[in-house]
Scaffold this motif. Structure first.
Motif, PDB file in Angstrom:
ATOM      1  N   SER A   2       0.827  -1.217   0.000  1.00 55.96           N
ATOM      2  CA  SER A   2       0.000   0.000   0.000  1.00 55.96           C
ATOM      3  C   SER A   2       0.856   1.260   0.000  1.00 55.96           C
ATOM      4  CB  SER A   2      -0.903  -0.019   1.230  1.00 55.96           C
ATOM      5  OG  SER A   2      -1.385   1.282   1.470  1.00 55.96           O
ATOM      6  N   ASP A   3       0.424   2.246  -0.769  1.00 46.71           N
ATOM      7  CA  ASP A   3       1.187   3.492  -0.838  1.00 46.71           C
ATOM      8  C   ASP A   3       0.754   4.476   0.249  1.00 46.71           C
ATOM      9  OD1 ASP A   3       3.310   4.854  -2.024  1.00 46.71           O
ATOM     10  OD2 ASP A   3       1.929   6.122  -3.155  1.00 46.71           O
ATOM     11  N   THR A   4      -0.189   4.047   1.100  1.00 43.63           N
ATOM     12  CA  THR A   4      -0.656   4.962   2.143  1.00 43.63           C
ATOM     13  C   THR A   4       0.102   4.783   3.456  1.00 43.63           C
ATOM     14  OG1 THR A   4      -2.367   3.393   2.753  1.00 43.63           O
ATOM     15  CG2 THR A   4      -2.983   5.100   1.173  1.00 43.63           C
ATOM     16  N   LEU A   5       0.833   3.689   3.579  1.00 41.84           N
ATOM     17  CA  LEU A   5       1.619   3.490   4.805  1.00 41.84           C
ATOM     18  C   LEU A   5       2.722   4.532   4.897  1.00 41.84           C
ATOM     19  CD1 LEU A   5       2.294  -0.377   4.833  1.00 41.84           C
ATOM     20  CD2 LEU A   5       0.779   0.887   6.350  1.00 41.84           C
ATOM     21  N   PRO A   6       3.036   4.993   6.099  1.00 35.34           N
ATOM     22  CA  PRO A   6       4.185   5.899   6.237  1.00 35.34           C
ATOM     23  C   PRO A   6       5.475   5.198   5.810  1.00 35.34           C
ATOM     24  CG  PRO A   6       2.979   5.669   8.326  1.00 35.34           C
ATOM     25  CD  PRO A   6       2.384   4.692   7.370  1.00 35.34           C
ATOM     26  N   LYS A  10       6.869   1.229   6.066  1.00 35.37           N
ATOM     27  CA  LYS A  10       7.253   0.401   4.909  1.00 35.37           C
ATOM     28  C   LYS A  10       8.667  -0.137   5.079  1.00 35.37           C
ATOM     29  CE  LYS A  10       4.561   2.649   1.341  1.00 35.37           C
ATOM     30  NZ  LYS A  10       4.549   3.137  -0.017  1.00 35.37           N
ATOM     31  N   LYS A  44       9.931  12.265   0.438  1.00 38.06           N
ATOM     32  CA  LYS A  44       9.972  10.844   0.809  1.00 38.06           C
ATOM     33  C   LYS A  44      11.372  10.425   1.237  1.00 38.06           C
ATOM     34  CE  LYS A  44       6.082   9.041  -1.824  1.00 38.06           C
ATOM     35  NZ  LYS A  44       5.641   8.034  -2.806  1.00 38.06           N
ATOM     36  N   GLY A 221       7.172   3.661  -2.777  1.00 38.27           N
ATOM     37  CA  GLY A 221       6.034   3.804  -3.681  1.00 38.27           C
ATOM     38  C   GLY A 221       6.555   4.010  -5.097  1.00 38.27           C
TER      39      GLY A 221
END
Ligand SMILES: *Cc1c(COP(=O)(O)O)cnc(C)c1O
Length: 225
Positions: A2-6, A10, A44, A221
């Motif tokens: 998932s790209d929503t995890l901090p 990750k 990021k 991501g």
């Protein structure tokens, strides 16, 4: 993933997966995670640094000069920066100045350019040789059958003793035979480092004995081109 995890989460998950793979294979968990930051936004990368990441991989000299020579200059001395992309001989001096490790030495003409650059700069980065394990025409890397000669010429002509080998297996094949081969070559020629495995196959790479895995999109991501 998932790209929503901090980012920090990750990273933690990837580190756990590396540890689990090492355990499955009965190996010590001392592998290095290289965070591949190419084409990722600065915010990021900043989060990744804050999460404690110290080893980064880049595949372009110019992007790295800007990023690590300007934007993140304040932290640069605490970071190990690894070049994982192809290098043109005319960029050798810039590369020697920017990188701590160059993973993609693949021809004698580049070795020559690197030692000249190192003479000017004062030191040579740590060197890995890229091996074209799949013998793909379009891919850079020394073919496995040429590796013995390449290594002995490097030593004889330039006194370069690489720390290890790296590979990028063919996209459409199972990676494990390539990883197995790269590990075997690393050991056969008495080197330490085996850089292999990316987001989709780093667990297999760890099981086959990778010392360094290069993970980009699974950590940050998708890249923005
Ligand atoms: C981009 C790149 C990676 C990271 O790829 P992901 O699939 O995003 O993990 C690893 N190694 C090399 C050589 C690359 O160019």
């Amino acid at each position: 993933m998932s790209d929503t995890l901090p980012i920090s989460h990750k990273r933690k998950l990837i580190i756990e997966r590396i540890a689990a793979s090492a355990k499955r294979a009965g190996l010590n968990n001392n592998q290095v995670l290289t965070a591949v930051s190419k084409m990722q936004p600065d915010f990021k990368i900043k989060e990744m640094i804050s999460a404690g990441q110290k080893v980064f991989g880049e595949n372009r000299v110019q992007e790295s000069q800007i990023r690590w020579g300007n934007t993140f200059k304040y932290i640069r001395k605490d970071i190990e920066l690894r070049l994982i992309g192809p290098l043109q001989s005319n960029k050798a001096l810039d590369a020697v100045k920017v990188f701590d490790v160059i993973e993609t030495l693949d021809r004698m003409s580049l070795a020559k350019a690197l030692v000249r650059a190192a003479d000017k700069h004062g030191s040579l980065p740590k060197i890995l040789v890229q091996v074209n394990t799949g013998e793909e025409k379009q891919k850079s890397g020394v073919s496995p059958s040429h590796l013995p000669l390449f290594l002995s010429e490097l030593k004889k002509e330039y006194n370069i003793k690489p720390a290890g080998l790296m590979c990028i297996p063919p996209l459409k094949e199972a990676a494990s035979p390539h990883f197995w081969l790269l590990k075997k070559l690393t050991e056969d020629y008495g080197m330490e480092a085996t850089s292999m495995g990316m987001s989709n196959d780093f667990e297999v790479a760890i099981e086959m004995g990778a010392t360094h895995v290069r993970v980009g999109s699974a950590l940050f991501g998708p890249r923005i081109y």
